[in-house]
Enzyme design. Structure first.
Site, mmCIF file in Angstrom:
data_model
loop_
_atom_site.group_PDB
_atom_site.id
_atom_site.type_symbol
_atom_site.label_atom_id
_atom_site.label_comp_id
_atom_site.label_asym_id
_atom_site.label_seq_id
_atom_site.Cartn_x
_atom_site.Cartn_y
_atom_site.Cartn_z
ATOM 1 N N TYR A 154 0.836 -1.211 0.000
ATOM 2 C CA TYR A 154 0.000 0.000 0.000
ATOM 3 C C TYR A 154 0.869 1.258 0.000
ATOM 4 C CZ TYR A 154 -3.815 3.057 1.675
ATOM 5 O OH TYR A 154 -4.763 4.050 1.822
ATOM 6 N N LYS A 158 1.055 4.170 -2.788
ATOM 7 C CA LYS A 158 0.689 5.565 -2.491
ATOM 8 C C LYS A 158 1.873 6.510 -2.712
ATOM 9 C CE LYS A 158 -3.651 4.883 -1.461
ATOM 10 N NZ LYS A 158 -4.716 5.424 -2.327
HETATM 11 P P1 NAD Z 1 -13.324 2.191 1.050
HETATM 12 O O1 NAD Z 1 -12.854 0.782 1.049
HETATM 13 O O2 NAD Z 1 -14.490 2.559 1.895
HETATM 14 O O3 NAD Z 1 -13.623 2.680 -0.441
HETATM 15 C C1 NAD Z 1 -12.811 2.324 -1.535
HETATM 16 C C2 NAD Z 1 -13.693 2.263 -2.767
HETATM 17 O O4 NAD Z 1 -12.885 1.906 -3.893
HETATM 18 C C3 NAD Z 1 -14.797 1.202 -2.655
HETATM 19 O O5 NAD Z 1 -16.006 1.744 -3.083
HETATM 20 C C4 NAD Z 1 -14.335 0.102 -3.604
HETATM 21 O O6 NAD Z 1 -15.396 -0.628 -4.195
HETATM 22 C C5 NAD Z 1 -13.598 0.930 -4.645
HETATM 23 N N1 NAD Z 1 -12.674 0.110 -5.431
HETATM 24 C C6 NAD Z 1 -11.775 -0.800 -4.967
HETATM 25 N N2 NAD Z 1 -11.148 -1.379 -6.006
HETATM 26 C C7 NAD Z 1 -11.648 -0.821 -7.132
HETATM 27 C C8 NAD Z 1 -11.390 -1.006 -8.514
HETATM 28 N N3 NAD Z 1 -10.478 -1.893 -8.947
HETATM 29 N N4 NAD Z 1 -12.086 -0.259 -9.406
HETATM 30 C C9 NAD Z 1 -13.008 0.635 -8.992
HETATM 31 N N5 NAD Z 1 -13.301 0.853 -7.697
HETATM 32 C C10 NAD Z 1 -12.621 0.122 -6.784
HETATM 33 O O7 NAD Z 1 -12.061 3.064 1.433
HETATM 34 P P2 NAD Z 1 -11.885 4.621 1.783
HETATM 35 O O8 NAD Z 1 -11.357 4.694 3.148
HETATM 36 O O9 NAD Z 1 -13.078 5.408 1.410
HETATM 37 O O10 NAD Z 1 -10.664 4.960 0.798
HETATM 38 C C11 NAD Z 1 -10.775 5.769 -0.345
HETATM 39 C C12 NAD Z 1 -9.380 6.179 -0.776
HETATM 40 O O11 NAD Z 1 -8.741 6.904 0.284
HETATM 41 C C13 NAD Z 1 -8.464 5.000 -1.089
HETATM 42 O O12 NAD Z 1 -7.623 5.326 -2.178
HETATM 43 C C14 NAD Z 1 -7.638 4.862 0.184
HETATM 44 O O13 NAD Z 1 -6.408 4.253 -0.050
HETATM 45 C C15 NAD Z 1 -7.490 6.328 0.566
HETATM 46 N N6 NAD Z 1 -7.162 6.545 1.981
HETATM 47 C C16 NAD Z 1 -8.024 6.187 2.986
HETATM 48 C C17 NAD Z 1 -7.676 6.439 4.299
HETATM 49 C C18 NAD Z 1 -8.572 6.090 5.462
HETATM 50 O O14 NAD Z 1 -8.146 6.282 6.608
HETATM 51 N N7 NAD Z 1 -9.793 5.629 5.240
HETATM 52 C C19 NAD Z 1 -6.444 7.043 4.587
HETATM 53 C C20 NAD Z 1 -5.597 7.385 3.543
HETATM 54 C C21 NAD Z 1 -5.981 7.144 2.242
#
Ligand code: NAD
Length: 246
Positions: A154, A158
């Site tokens: 990951y 990133k």
């Molecule tokens: P989440 O798992 O709730 O949402 C991720 C979404 O991406 C889901 O709807 C999933 O279906 C979709 N997805 C996954 N693989 C896919 C693909 N191949 N094609 C299309 N859609 C796909 O996660 P989140 O926390 O809402 O994360 C959203 C973004 O933020 C991600 O990139 C994650 O890495 C980043 N992020 C999240 C956090 C956190 O603390 N939640 C922190 C840093 C970064």
């Protein structure tokens, strides 16, 4: 702020992507809600957006699959007439310690979280270059800057997104295409709901603002980067992390 603009948000059926889709719509943008998993959830987001008085539709595509992404972009341009904003939000985790991490866990995360950003960016670029206008916002992560044990796949993805953001920003700047990223810290979503109490406590102790963020905290910064208010900013990664990494 975004009246008349047309946007795609990847992975928009829940979590941060859903909040971004709603925030862009609140500012007047029409939004294509990309999803890979639950059609029902994506449809619910579409209905919430339509209630705000703008257009929305759901579009299924795996962000790592070039032909399905090309179809998605074609569909969006047919439906909306143009495309002004791409938010590369879709992401997954497959956490494991390095010595236990399987090759497929590494590949899956790199494919979705890094290759997905490349594929989607490439797919919208021709159109944005022709119209000499576009905003691309990538959702990276603060761990792409700081590193994190148990997340080599990951973190590598990133950190790659942050590099890709800089490179594409330089390449596309003369065409008036802006490329920036946000790096969220710990945000309350399904991704962080899986944490144990002990992990959560440990996390809070690292955050100067002493709280997890909400998806809306990230969405508001994305909205800024997608708007003309950020027209002298490109290639940057804005930390939305409660001060965790300075
Ligand atoms: P989440 O798992 O709730 O949402 C991720 C979404 O991406 C889901 O709807 C999933 O279906 C979709 N997805 C996954 N693989 C896919 C693909 N191949 N094609 C299309 N859609 C796909 O996660 P989140 O926390 O809402 O994360 C959203 C973004 O933020 C991600 O990139 C994650 O890495 C980043 N992020 C999240 C956090 C956190 O603390 N939640 C922190 C840093 C970064």
């Amino acid at each position: 702020m975004l009246q008349g603009k047309n946007a795609i948000v990847t992975g928009a059926s829940r979590g941060i992507g859903r909040a971004i889709a709603l925030e862009l719509a609140k500012q007047g943008a029409n939004v294509a809600v990309n999803y890979a998993g639950s059609e029902t959830k994506a449809q619910a987001v579409v209905e919430e957006i339509e209630q705000l008085g703008v257009k929305a539709f759901k579009v299924q595509a795996d962000v790592a699959n070039e032909s399905s992404v090309k179809d998605m972009v074609k569909q969006v341009i047919n439906e909306f007439g143009s495309l002004d904003i791409l938010v590369n939000n879709a992401g997954i985790t497959r956490d494991n310690l390095l010595m236990r991490m399987k090759e497929e866990e590494f590949d899956q995360v790199i494919n979705t979280n890094l290759k997905g950003v490349f594929v989607c960016t490439k797919a919208v670029t021709r159109h944005m270059m022709k119209q000499r206008n576009g905003k691309i916002v990538n959702v990276a992560s603060i761990v792409g800057v700081s590193g994190n044990p148990g997340q080599a796949n990951y973190v590598a993805a990133k950190a790659g997104v942050i590099g890709l953001t800089k490179s594409t920003a330089k390449e596309l700047a003369t065409r008036n295409i802006y490329v920036n990223a946000v790096a969220p810290g710990f945000i309350s979503t399904d991704m962080t709901d899986e944490l144990t109490d002990e992990q959560r406590e440990g996390m809070l102790s690292m955050i100067p603002l002493e709280k997890l963020g909400d998806p809306e905290d990230v969405a508001k910064v994305v909205r800024f980067l997608a708007s003309d208010d950020s027209n002298y900013i490109t290639g940057q990664t804005i930390h939305v992390d409660g001060g965790m990494v300075m």
